[in-house]
Design an enzyme around this catalytic site. Structure first.
Site, PDB file in Angstrom:
ATOM      1  N   GLN A 146     -19.360  30.281 -10.229  1.00  0.00           N
ATOM      2  CA  GLN A 146     -18.476  29.101 -10.166  1.00  0.00           C
ATOM      3  C   GLN A 146     -17.097  29.467  -9.615  1.00  0.00           C
ATOM      4  O   GLN A 146     -16.436  28.650  -8.984  1.00  0.00           O
ATOM      5  CB  GLN A 146     -18.304  28.481 -11.559  1.00  0.00           C
ATOM      6  CG  GLN A 146     -19.527  27.796 -12.111  1.00  0.00           C
ATOM      7  CD  GLN A 146     -20.346  28.722 -12.974  1.00  0.00           C
ATOM      8  OE1 GLN A 146     -20.361  29.928 -12.778  1.00  0.00           O
ATOM      9  NE2 GLN A 146     -21.056  28.174 -13.951  1.00  0.00           N
ATOM     10  N   ASP A 164     -15.487  24.769 -23.164  1.00  0.00           N
ATOM     11  CA  ASP A 164     -16.563  23.804 -23.402  1.00  0.00           C
ATOM     12  C   ASP A 164     -16.560  23.256 -24.813  1.00  0.00           C
ATOM     13  O   ASP A 164     -17.124  22.193 -25.086  1.00  0.00           O
ATOM     14  CB  ASP A 164     -17.916  24.447 -23.108  1.00  0.00           C
ATOM     15  CG  ASP A 164     -18.083  24.594 -21.617  1.00  0.00           C
ATOM     16  OD1 ASP A 164     -17.495  25.529 -21.050  1.00  0.00           O
ATOM     17  OD2 ASP A 164     -18.776  23.750 -21.012  1.00  0.00           O
ATOM     18  N   ARG A 199     -21.319  20.061 -13.352  1.00  0.00           N
ATOM     19  CA  ARG A 199     -21.137  21.004 -14.461  1.00  0.00           C
ATOM     20  C   ARG A 199     -19.652  20.969 -14.812  1.00  0.00           C
ATOM     21  O   ARG A 199     -18.847  20.325 -14.136  1.00  0.00           O
ATOM     22  CB  ARG A 199     -21.673  22.408 -14.138  1.00  0.00           C
ATOM     23  CG  ARG A 199     -21.680  22.870 -12.728  1.00  0.00           C
ATOM     24  CD  ARG A 199     -20.321  23.110 -12.142  1.00  0.00           C
ATOM     25  NE  ARG A 199     -19.467  23.897 -13.005  1.00  0.00           N
ATOM     26  CZ  ARG A 199     -18.148  23.940 -12.949  1.00  0.00           C
ATOM     27  NH1 ARG A 199     -17.496  23.186 -12.061  1.00  0.00           N
ATOM     28  NH2 ARG A 199     -17.425  24.669 -13.755  1.00  0.00           N
TER      29      ARG A 199
HETATM   30  O1  MRU Z   1     -21.746  26.311 -16.927  1.00  0.00           O
HETATM   31  P1  MRU Z   1     -20.582  25.477 -16.472  1.00  0.00           P
HETATM   32  O2  MRU Z   1     -20.240  25.674 -15.041  1.00  0.00           O
HETATM   33  O3  MRU Z   1     -20.756  24.032 -16.864  1.00  0.00           O
HETATM   34  O4  MRU Z   1     -19.373  26.044 -17.326  1.00  0.00           O
HETATM   35  C1  MRU Z   1     -18.108  25.480 -17.133  1.00  0.00           C
HETATM   36  C2  MRU Z   1     -17.044  26.162 -17.888  1.00  0.00           C
HETATM   37  O5  MRU Z   1     -17.285  27.108 -18.614  1.00  0.00           O
HETATM   38  C3  MRU Z   1     -15.672  25.578 -17.802  1.00  0.00           C
HETATM   39  O6  MRU Z   1     -14.709  26.574 -17.931  1.00  0.00           O
HETATM   40  C4  MRU Z   1     -15.472  24.537 -18.927  1.00  0.00           C
HETATM   41  O7  MRU Z   1     -16.520  23.615 -18.916  1.00  0.00           O
HETATM   42  C5  MRU Z   1     -14.190  23.824 -18.810  1.00  0.00           C
HETATM   43  S1  MRU Z   1     -14.224  22.689 -17.454  1.00  0.00           S
HETATM   44  C6  MRU Z   1     -12.768  21.847 -17.395  1.00  0.00           C
END
Ligand code: MRU
Length: 354
Positions: free
Chosen positions: A204, A245, A54
């Site tokens: 996370q 993202d 992720r």
């Molecule tokens: O749902 P996830 O764990 O994929 O979300 C990740 C995030 O929101 C991060 O902050 C984002 O992808 C930036 S990663 C360098």
């Protein structure tokens, strides 16, 4: 150095071993550190959907390898079967998660290699696609180091930096974006301490950011998401640094659910709110944050965790995985091309001209 790190390269979120992709299973960290193996686009797409891997840049790298794996599997097939199978792979990967634009950016790049080499043999195309996937990953680490250096200059020696979710090595091919800024600042000799929001519901922050910082002996304090305002009000946070993202053309920023709340709090308390990302996370086709697709995930992530359910069966649940922070709350966007203060359409467009 911990046994979880490859000498010199840090945490290897994804690696190519014996003709297959291996990815750290981020669902079970930090209790277990293990790699899962992937041999097809369908398997990689499922790994992305289930969040074995992720984080926007890491999802992009995984998708690129997914395309390469599909080509390698089909390299003995007829021209038609190869083309059809590859398209199927592109489709599966594109449908895995909707918000992180790096996924679509990486697929477009892989498609470019495929389109311009259609006249070659399937074996040649597969080799070229694998080389491109390796390059996307290697480039990601270089970019994160570059943006890390730009961002590090913004942090004062002794800064207490709050971050949300995990935008670290685990969310990228290495070094990280938000945590890359922190790593670079520490490597430049600054004393930085991190405050990690636990980041409900997938945790996370508690599971991944805390683990990454502990591995590198960067001081880290874990808080639940609802403690951020209290700490800010007591003067215990000097800066916020997060990843993203997808950034819209006007500077609105989609990131892990809860980021918007942190940004509002930061503004209330006069604390700089920085967003770190590679240019591949900026989507110029999206005019503003309102049109960024927001993934809705399973209610199970909110009603409990793993085998433990704490909410009443039958309760209605919302589980948007991301939110949008308006550009006006962003102090600066940190990219490999430099820092854009108070990002707006013009500032973002300028990044692509230099
Ligand atoms: O749902 P996830 O764990 O994929 O979300 C990740 C995030 O929101 C991060 O902050 C984002 O992808 C930036 S990663 C360098």
């Amino acid at each position: 150095m911990s046994q979880n790190m490859d000498s010199g390269r840090g945490i290897e979120t994804l690696r190519w071993r014996d003709g297959a992709l291996e990815m750290i299973d981020q669902r079970v960290l930090p209790a277990r550190f293990e790699y899962l193996r992937y041999a097809s686009a369908a398997e990689v797409a499922e790994g992305i959907r289930a969040m074995v891997v992720r984080g926007a840049p890491a999802i992009g790298c995984a998708a690129a390898y997914g395309v390469a794996l599909q080509a390698l599997r089909l390299r003995q097939a007829s021209r038609e079967a190869f083309a059809m199978g590859l398209e199927e792979g592109f489709g599966l990967l594109a449908a895995s998660r909707p918000t992180a634009v790096n996924l679509f950016w990486a697929l477009a790049r892989m498609r470019g290699v495929w389109e311009s080499n259609r006249h070659r043999s399937a074996q040649d195309v597969a080799d070229l696609l694998l080389a491109e996937a390796h390059e996307i990953s290697a480039e990601d680490v270089r970019i994160n180091r570059a943006l890390g250096a730009h961002g590090a200059a913004l942090l004062a020696d002794g800064a207490r930096v709050l971050t949300h979710c995990n935008a670290g090595a685990l969310a990228t091919a290495g070094h990280g974006t938000a945590l890359g800024v922190i790593r670079s600042a520490v490597q430049s000799g600054k004393h930085i301490s991190v405050i990690a929001d636990e980041t409900r519901p997938f945790l996370q922050g508690a599971r991944l950011t805390a683990w990454e910082m502990v591995q590198e002996k960067i001081p880290v304090t874990l808080i639940t998401d609802n403690m951020a305002g209290h700490l800010m009000s007591r003067g215990e946070v000097d800066a916020v640094v997060v990843g993203t993202d997808r950034v819209a053309a006007n500077g609105d920023v989609a990131n892990k659910i809860g980021t918007y709340m942190v940004a509002v709090l930061a503004q209330r308390h006069g604390i700089p709110f920085y967003v770190a990302c590679p240019l591949s996370t900026i989507d110029l086709t999206v005019t503003d944050g309102a049109v960024i697709p927001i993934e809705e995930r399973s209610p199970d992530e909110v009603t409990g965790f793993r085998d433990c359910q704490w909410a009443a069966t039958g309760v209605l649940v919302r589980n948007p995985a991301f939110d949008v922070t308006p550009a006006e709350l962003v102090t600066a966007l940190i990219t490999e091309k430099g820092v854009v203060k108070r990002p707006d359409r013009e500032g973002i467009a300028r990044l692509f001209r230099c």
